[in-house]
Design a protein around this motif. Structure first.
Motif, PDB file in Angstrom:
ATOM      1  N   ILE A   5       0.848  -1.191   0.000  1.00  9.06           N
ATOM      2  CA  ILE A   5       0.000   0.000   0.000  1.00  9.06           C
ATOM      3  C   ILE A   5       0.885   1.243   0.000  1.00  9.06           C
ATOM      4  O   ILE A   5       1.825   1.353   0.778  1.00  9.06           O
ATOM      5  CB  ILE A   5      -0.941   0.005   1.214  1.00  9.06           C
ATOM      6  CG1 ILE A   5      -1.878  -1.206   1.146  1.00  9.06           C
ATOM      7  CG2 ILE A   5      -1.745   1.302   1.271  1.00  9.06           C
ATOM      8  CD1 ILE A   5      -2.754  -1.386   2.357  1.00  9.06           C
ATOM      9  N   LYS A   6       0.562   2.167  -0.896  1.00  9.82           N
ATOM     10  CA  LYS A   6       1.304   3.417  -1.034  1.00  9.82           C
ATOM     11  C   LYS A   6       0.335   4.595  -0.955  1.00  9.82           C
ATOM     12  O   LYS A   6      -0.858   4.460  -1.184  1.00  9.82           O
ATOM     13  CB  LYS A   6       2.030   3.487  -2.388  1.00  9.82           C
ATOM     14  CG  LYS A   6       2.991   2.359  -2.633  1.00  9.82           C
ATOM     15  CD  LYS A   6       4.197   2.456  -1.747  1.00  9.82           C
ATOM     16  CE  LYS A   6       5.180   1.337  -2.074  1.00  9.82           C
ATOM     17  NZ  LYS A   6       6.109   1.080  -1.024  1.00  9.82           N
ATOM     18  N   VAL A   7       0.878   5.759  -0.648  1.00  7.35           N
ATOM     19  CA  VAL A   7       0.117   7.000  -0.676  1.00  7.35           C
ATOM     20  C   VAL A   7       0.585   7.766  -1.905  1.00  7.35           C
ATOM     21  O   VAL A   7       1.792   7.973  -2.088  1.00  7.35           O
ATOM     22  CB  VAL A   7       0.348   7.828   0.610  1.00  7.35           C
ATOM     23  CG1 VAL A   7      -0.290   9.199   0.495  1.00  7.35           C
ATOM     24  CG2 VAL A   7      -0.204   7.083   1.815  1.00  7.35           C
ATOM     25  N   SER A  64       2.789   4.007   3.005  1.00  4.86           N
ATOM     26  CA  SER A  64       1.457   4.219   3.596  1.00  4.86           C
ATOM     27  C   SER A  64       1.524   4.739   5.028  1.00  4.86           C
ATOM     28  O   SER A  64       0.635   5.457   5.468  1.00  4.86           O
ATOM     29  CB  SER A  64       0.638   2.938   3.545  1.00  4.86           C
ATOM     30  OG  SER A  64       1.244   1.933   4.340  1.00  4.86           O
ATOM     31  N   LYS A  65       2.587   4.421   5.762  1.00  2.00           N
ATOM     32  CA  LYS A  65       2.684   4.887   7.149  1.00  2.00           C
ATOM     33  C   LYS A  65       2.864   6.400   7.228  1.00  2.00           C
ATOM     34  O   LYS A  65       2.686   6.989   8.290  1.00  2.00           O
ATOM     35  CB  LYS A  65       3.820   4.178   7.888  1.00  2.00           C
ATOM     36  CG  LYS A  65       5.191   4.582   7.405  1.00  2.00           C
ATOM     37  CD  LYS A  65       6.286   3.857   8.144  1.00  2.00           C
ATOM     38  CE  LYS A  65       7.600   4.410   7.628  1.00  2.00           C
ATOM     39  NZ  LYS A  65       8.713   3.603   7.825  1.00  2.00           N
ATOM     40  N   GLU A  66       3.185   7.061   6.108  1.00  2.00           N
ATOM     41  CA  GLU A  66       3.401   8.503   6.085  1.00  2.00           C
ATOM     42  C   GLU A  66       2.144   9.296   5.707  1.00  2.00           C
ATOM     43  O   GLU A  66       2.213  10.516   5.573  1.00  2.00           O
ATOM     44  CB  GLU A  66       4.531   8.855   5.115  1.00  2.00           C
ATOM     45  CG  GLU A  66       5.876   8.275   5.467  1.00  2.00           C
ATOM     46  CD  GLU A  66       6.443   8.815   6.769  1.00  2.00           C
ATOM     47  OE1 GLU A  66       5.921   9.813   7.317  1.00  2.00           O
ATOM     48  OE2 GLU A  66       7.419   8.232   7.253  1.00  2.00           O
ATOM     49  N   GLU A  67       1.010   8.619   5.553  1.00  3.84           N
ATOM     50  CA  GLU A  67      -0.184   9.309   5.063  1.00  3.84           C
ATOM     51  C   GLU A  67      -0.527  10.564   5.865  1.00  3.84           C
ATOM     52  O   GLU A  67      -0.748  11.639   5.291  1.00  3.84           O
ATOM     53  CB  GLU A  67      -1.403   8.384   5.038  1.00  3.84           C
ATOM     54  CG  GLU A  67      -2.638   9.109   4.516  1.00  3.84           C
ATOM     55  CD  GLU A  67      -3.880   8.239   4.450  1.00  3.84           C
ATOM     56  OE1 GLU A  67      -4.861   8.696   3.826  1.00  3.84           O
ATOM     57  OE2 GLU A  67      -3.882   7.129   5.010  1.00  3.84           O
ATOM     58  N   GLU A  68      -0.583  10.466   7.178  1.00  4.69           N
ATOM     59  CA  GLU A  68      -0.970  11.632   7.975  1.00  4.69           C
ATOM     60  C   GLU A  68       0.061  12.758   7.852  1.00  4.69           C
ATOM     61  O   GLU A  68      -0.296  13.928   7.780  1.00  4.69           O
ATOM     62  CB  GLU A  68      -1.196  11.270   9.443  1.00  4.69           C
ATOM     63  CG  GLU A  68      -1.790  12.403  10.248  1.00  4.69           C
ATOM     64  CD  GLU A  68      -3.023  13.069   9.607  1.00  4.69           C
ATOM     65  OE1 GLU A  68      -3.113  14.321   9.659  1.00  4.69           O
ATOM     66  OE2 GLU A  68      -3.882  12.382   9.048  1.00  4.69           O
ATOM     67  N   ARG A  69       1.346  12.404   7.805  1.00  2.00           N
ATOM     68  CA  ARG A  69       2.380  13.437   7.646  1.00  2.00           C
ATOM     69  C   ARG A  69       2.312  14.089   6.266  1.00  2.00           C
ATOM     70  O   ARG A  69       2.539  15.290   6.130  1.00  2.00           O
ATOM     71  CB  ARG A  69       3.754  12.842   7.916  1.00  2.00           C
ATOM     72  CG  ARG A  69       3.928  12.482   9.398  1.00  2.00           C
ATOM     73  CD  ARG A  69       5.212  11.792   9.680  1.00  2.00           C
ATOM     74  NE  ARG A  69       6.338  12.709   9.478  1.00  2.00           N
ATOM     75  CZ  ARG A  69       7.601  12.293   9.451  1.00  2.00           C
ATOM     76  NH1 ARG A  69       7.903  11.021   9.607  1.00  2.00           N
ATOM     77  NH2 ARG A  69       8.575  13.156   9.259  1.00  2.00           N
TER      78      ARG A  69
END
Length: 125
Positions: free
Chosen positions: A14-16, A48-53
């Motif tokens: 999963i990517k943003v 994906s873990k960077e979505e909020e940032r």
């Protein structure tokens, strides 16, 4: 301003994916979040873990992360609080501005004037 931040699932996980207008500061800070530019998509790709940032960065630089926003109607006498200068800001956004004394007043992005108006020039020297 068109901003789009979405999650996709590709063969690597999963990517943003972020599509934004060109902005040098965005590019520098996207790299700090380990973003990679994809020339085919014309988009930045993030883990994906960077979505909020990524969303926080978009709101900081562009004023939005592309999420829908509620429209607000404000009835306000701009001249009551006008302290001079060539811009009036309210609620963190530029409402109106006059580039030069004899230029027409311009409305900020997303601002609609429902009634009233502005003098043709900013006055005499």
């Amino acid at each position: 301003m068109d901003i789009s931040i979405v999650k996709i699932d590709d063969i690597t996980g999963i990517k943003v994916v972020s599509v934004t207008p060109f902005n040098e500061e965005w590019n520098l800070r996207a790299k700090e979040l380990a973003g990679r530019w994809n020339p085919k998509l014309k988009a930045w790709i993030f883990d994906s873990k960077e979505e909020e940032r990524v969303r926080e960065l978009a709101r900081d630089i562009f004023g939005t992360d592309g999420s829908p926003v509620e429209t607000v109607v404000v009835d306000y006498d701009l001249w009551a609080d006008y302290g001079g200068g060539n811009e009036i800001w309210l609620f963190g956004r530029k409402i109106v501005w006059r580039p030069r004394r004899d230029d027409a007043v311009k409305l900020g992005e997303g601002v609609i004037l429902l009634s009233g108006g502005f003098p043709r020039s900013g006055g005499s020297r």
